[in-house]
Design a protein around this motif. Structure first.
Motif, short mmCIF file in Angstrom:
data_model
loop_
_atom_site.label_atom_id
_atom_site.label_comp_id
_atom_site.label_asym_id
_atom_site.label_seq_id
_atom_site.Cartn_x
_atom_site.Cartn_y
_atom_site.Cartn_z
N LYS A 1 0.83 -1.21 0.00
CA LYS A 1 0.00 0.00 0.00
C LYS A 1 0.87 1.26 0.00
N PRO A 2 0.40 2.29 -0.71
CA PRO A 2 1.12 3.57 -0.68
C PRO A 2 0.92 4.26 0.67
N ALA A 3 1.89 5.05 1.06
CA ALA A 3 1.80 5.83 2.30
C ALA A 3 1.81 7.31 1.96
N ALA A 4 0.85 8.02 2.54
CA ALA A 4 0.78 9.47 2.38
C ALA A 4 1.35 10.13 3.62
N PHE A 5 2.55 10.69 3.49
CA PHE A 5 3.22 11.33 4.62
C PHE A 5 2.89 12.82 4.61
N ASP A 6 2.44 13.30 5.75
CA ASP A 6 2.06 14.71 5.87
C ASP A 6 2.79 15.33 7.05
N PHE A 7 3.68 16.30 6.77
CA PHE A 7 4.47 16.94 7.82
C PHE A 7 3.67 18.03 8.52
N THR A 8 3.86 18.12 9.82
CA THR A 8 3.28 19.22 10.60
C THR A 8 4.22 19.55 11.74
N VAL A 9 4.40 20.85 11.98
CA VAL A 9 5.26 21.33 13.06
C VAL A 9 4.38 22.05 14.07
N THR A 10 4.49 21.69 15.33
CA THR A 10 3.67 22.28 16.38
C THR A 10 4.55 22.71 17.54
N SER A 11 4.07 23.67 18.30
CA SER A 11 4.84 24.15 19.46
C SER A 11 4.26 23.60 20.76
N PRO A 12 5.11 23.09 21.64
CA PRO A 12 4.61 22.63 22.94
C PRO A 12 4.15 23.79 23.82
N LEU A 13 4.43 25.03 23.40
CA LEU A 13 4.04 26.20 24.18
C LEU A 13 2.68 26.75 23.77
N ASN A 14 2.02 26.10 22.80
CA ASN A 14 0.66 26.51 22.45
C ASN A 14 -0.24 26.38 23.68
N LEU A 15 -1.11 27.34 23.86
CA LEU A 15 -1.97 27.34 25.05
C LEU A 15 -2.84 26.08 25.13
N THR A 16 -3.22 25.53 23.99
CA THR A 16 -4.09 24.35 23.99
C THR A 16 -3.39 23.09 24.48
N THR A 17 -2.05 23.08 24.41
CA THR A 17 -1.31 21.88 24.81
C THR A 17 -0.30 22.15 25.93
N LEU A 18 -0.19 23.41 26.37
CA LEU A 18 0.87 23.79 27.31
C LEU A 18 0.82 23.01 28.62
N THR A 19 -0.36 22.87 29.20
CA THR A 19 -0.46 22.19 30.50
C THR A 19 0.02 20.75 30.40
N GLU A 20 -0.44 20.04 29.39
CA GLU A 20 -0.04 18.64 29.22
C GLU A 20 1.43 18.53 28.81
N ALA A 21 1.89 19.47 27.97
CA ALA A 21 3.28 19.44 27.51
C ALA A 21 4.27 19.69 28.64
N GLY A 22 3.82 20.37 29.70
CA GLY A 22 4.68 20.59 30.86
C GLY A 22 4.75 19.41 31.79
N VAL A 23 3.99 18.37 31.48
CA VAL A 23 3.96 17.16 32.31
C VAL A 23 4.40 15.93 31.53
#
Length: 441
Positions: free
Chosen positions: A321-343
């Protein structure tokens, strides 16, 4: 064997004798090491990336670690403290970065814990001297002294005893790891939520691989001096903003940790960064004889939707099967993920993978593709699916390069992460009031 009738002498590069002789001997070794450090400063004025690599690999901790193993800590502690100061001064001169004590504590951590690998000699010397004591550990005065010094540095959970060392396989590396774990925990405890998220991200597996590359312009593994200095400051949590406002966002003042600069949608940096990662990954796919088509999917599928789920489409990736690779860069300091990223380390990358699956899975299923998001945090912490993909790619690449799989994995991470860090550094520079002159001064 040469016989000496003097009370003071040297054996295998270690001083044997009274404290005055030992102090003189150690001062000479320190002066010799300091001469090399002064020469590194000249290198640093031309290329700080090369200078830091040499300082880490050849001119720092390793120059005096033999003496730390063979000389009692009470005799060598003052010399090692001075040598640590020499290394700190050399780092400052080579990189143009003056560090506060907390910043310097991170610098001294190993690459795997988010540091720069410039270990401090003084606190690590008890661990070094203990290992050579062997079966004499319970009766050797200096061994017992080293145990007491080590236990005074670390909390009770990391303390050791002579019996533990005698009846276990603990190595110098194991003891130094206990010390580093404590130092890293200190940094986390003293940090704000944003800095905790940063520290967990920079200490993830392979995140610091960009610091261990052998700089090469031809292989695109080199950073310009201003890029490297800015990247180091950002990596260590040192303010790179200079109180500037973002030129693309009116009235938006840049934050000290550079979060806005590396996530700002103005100026095109957030598009150029994943595209650069895509191109680097594509080159590895072609080297591994896997091929790969770029930017595939627009206008395909039952509903002819305009989404493009494949930055790179690789045929025959898994079970035909073919694989579709999709790159994404995210910051751990985003408010939506900050609390969990600090743990939890890597939680921002995991959340990005979930988002990409939500956006791409339906269309990939229609086309008979496997949707594989390649998510990475701005500091170089890769998501689980990206790590699995890189491991599989490394297996194929190792065959073509005729090297071990571990070497291929290292090569891939080094290239991808230095590409990521270069893009971040340029985003930071373009927003902090620094502008490059093409011809230099």
């Amino acid at each position: 064997m040469k016989v000496s009738h003097e009370p003071n002498f040297e054996v295998l590069g270690a001083p044997i004798g009274d404290p005055i002789f030992c102090a003189k001997f150690l001062a000479q070794r320190r002066a010799k090491a300091a001469k090399l450090l002064s020469q590194l400063v000249t290198v640093g004025s031309l290329d700080p990336q090369v200078a830091l690599l040499l300082l880490h690999q050849c001119a720092g901790y390793c120059k005096l670690v033999h003496l730390a193993r063979s000389t009692p800590p009470s005799l060598i502690s003052d010399c090692l403290a001075l040598s640590d100061a020499d290394i700190r001064h050399c780092f400052s001169e080579c990189t143009g970065i003056d560090t506060a004590d907390n910043d310097w504590l991170q610098v001294q951590l190993s690459l795997g814990r988010g540091g720069l690998g410039l270990h401090s000699l003084a606190p690590h010397s008890p661990a070094a001297s203990l290992i050579k004591a062997g079966s004499l550990i319970l009766s050797d005065y200096y061994a017992l002294e080293s145990i007491n010094i080590f236990n005074d540095i670390v909390p009770p959970v990391y303390t050791i005893s002579g019996y533990l060392l005698l009846h276990s396989t603990l190595s110098q590396k194991d003891l130094s790891a206990r010390l580093e774990n404590y130092q890293f925990e200190q940094l986390l405890f003293q940090s704000s939520p944003a800095n905790r998220a940063r520290l967990l991200s920079v200490s993830s597996h392979h995140a610091a691989s960009w610091l261990s590359v052998i700089p090469s312009v031809g292989l695109n593994l080199h950073l310009e001096p201003d890029e490297f200095q800015t990247a180091l400051k950002w990596w260590l949590g040192i303010d790179t903003s200079l109180g500037s406002c973002c030129p693309h966002c009116p009235d938006h003042q840049l934050d000290p940790l550079g979060h806005h600069a590396v996530t700002c949608k103005g100026g095109g940096d957030v598009v150029l960064r994943p595209n650069s990662l895509r191109d680097a990954f594509s080159q590895f796919c072609h080297q591994a004889h896997l091929g790969g088509q770029l930017e595939i999917g627009c206008g395909l599928g039952v509903n002819k939707r305009h989404s493009r789920p494949a930055d790179i489409l690789v045929q025959n990736w898994i079970i035909g099967k073919p694989a579709a690779f999709d790159f994404t860069v995210t910051s751990p300091l985003n408010l939506t993920t900050l609390t969990e990223a600090g743990v939890t380390r890597g939680s921002a990358a995991m959340a990005a993978e979930v988002r990409k699956h939500g956006a791409n899975d339906l269309k990939c299923s229609e086309l008979g593709w496997i949707s594989i998001p390649l998510a990475v945090e701005t500091y170089g912490c890769w998501g689980a699916e990206a790590q699995s993909t890189i491991s599989r790619l490394a297996s194929r690449l190792a065959i073509q390069l005729q090297c071990s799989k571990s070497k291929a994995i290292t090569t891939i991470y080094q290239r991808l992460n230095i590409t990521l860090i270069r893009a971040n550094a340029r985003a930071l520079l373009s927003r902090s009031g620094f502008f490059r002159s093409e011809g230099g001064l």
